[in-house]
Design an enzyme around this catalytic site. Structure first.
Site: not given
Length: 308
Positions: A223-224, A247, A252, A271
């Protein structure tokens, strides 16, 4: 009508456009290709953040922002009221679903351990077998949108059972509400989180969420990063009780001193779920369709409402 897009390759991927449409490449947000005052339709860079949203102030005639990402969290609430914000729902379904399936199989079949052993030229059959398997697993998909459906379809041949969760329950489709997670999590072997980032989902994966997962379960976050509480992740994964495939992280890029880098039960990718060779052709088919719709005065698809 002037349209700005972020990729030179996109010029040949849009399809036939009306004669009065001019398309220019606006690749770098600090170098505009022409006078911005008459831009009506803008496609920001893929995964463009706050620096990209700042361009909105320079586009007084803007009517449409068409994102190349499925998530609109960096843009929702930041576009002027007169501007229609659309996401790229559907564009990333195949690639993100592939990443989820790959991550699940990679973790369950202990591929990270085998990769580490290969780098050391060690034959580790006795150390790493028998591995776990996907067959027969109970999979909980948190996020029953188009990507969640694509994940379900690709996992179905592995003889797994599914439970789907969405913002609101859809009993006729067998979809549960988020509020039911405390009851559903203890029965899940694999938990896939593929929700958009909103005020309601920020920090969804917290101490209680993780504690409710059974011993040996696998968490997959596609997702985030802020959907998960990083400190809670580090604490729970540090016990070794569950494992994870991530991911996305918060922040980030993930700092080099984060404990997540070195945990043997954590698979990390930077990501990359949507970053595949097929992205631009799929994305610009959508962009071309949207430009034609807008030029013809037809309703646009994928409008972002309440952050979704």
């Amino acid at each position: 009508m002037k349209v700005w897009i972020p990729h030179q390759a996109g010029l040949n991927l849009l399809g036939e456009l009306p004669a009065d449409v001019t398309v220019e490449v606006f690749e770098h947000t600090d170098r505009m290709p022409s006078e911005p005052a008459d831009v009506r339709f803008w496609v920001p860079p893929f995964l463009g953040g706050s620096d990209a949203t700042a361009v909105l102030r320079e586009l007084p005639d803007l009517a449409v922002v068409q994102l190349l990402s499925a998530g609109a969290d960096a843009w929702a609430g930041r576009t002027p009221p007169a501007v229609t914000l659309c996401d790229a729902r559907g564009v990333h379904d195949p690639s993100t679903a592939e990443w989820v399936v790959t991550a699940i199989l990679t973790q369950l079949r202990a591929f990270p351990a085998f990769v580490r052993a290969q780098a050391e030229r060690r034959w580790t059959f006795a150390e790493n077998t028998p591995t776990d398997e996907l067959t027969g697993k109970r999979v909980l998909i948190v996020g029953a949108g188009s990507i969640g459906a694509a994940v379900r379809d690709r996992l179905a041949p592995f003889d797994v059972s599914f439970t789907l969760v969405a913002r609101t329950a859809r009993p006729e489709q067998g979809v549960h509400a988020v509020e039911e997670l405390p009851r559903l999590l203890p029965d899940a072997d694999v938990v896939v989180v593929i929700v958009p980032l909103t005020d309601r989902t920020r920090g969804l994966i917290d101490e209680k969420f993780l504690a409710a997962m059974p011993d040996g379960a696998l968490l997959v976050n596609a997702a985030r990063g802020p959907v998960a509480h990083t400190e809670a992740l580090v604490a729970e994964l540090g016990t070794g009780r569950i494992s994870a495939a991530l991911d996305v992280t918060d922040p980030e890029p993930l700092p080099a001193d984060s404990p997540l880098w070195v945990m043997p039960n954590v698979l990390l990718t930077p990501h990359v779920g949507g970053s595949v060779r097929g992205l631009l052709p799929r994305a610009y088919r959508l962009v071309g369709d949207q430009v034609r719709r807008f030029a013809a005065g037809q309703p646009l698809i994928n409008p972002v409402i309440d952050g979704y």
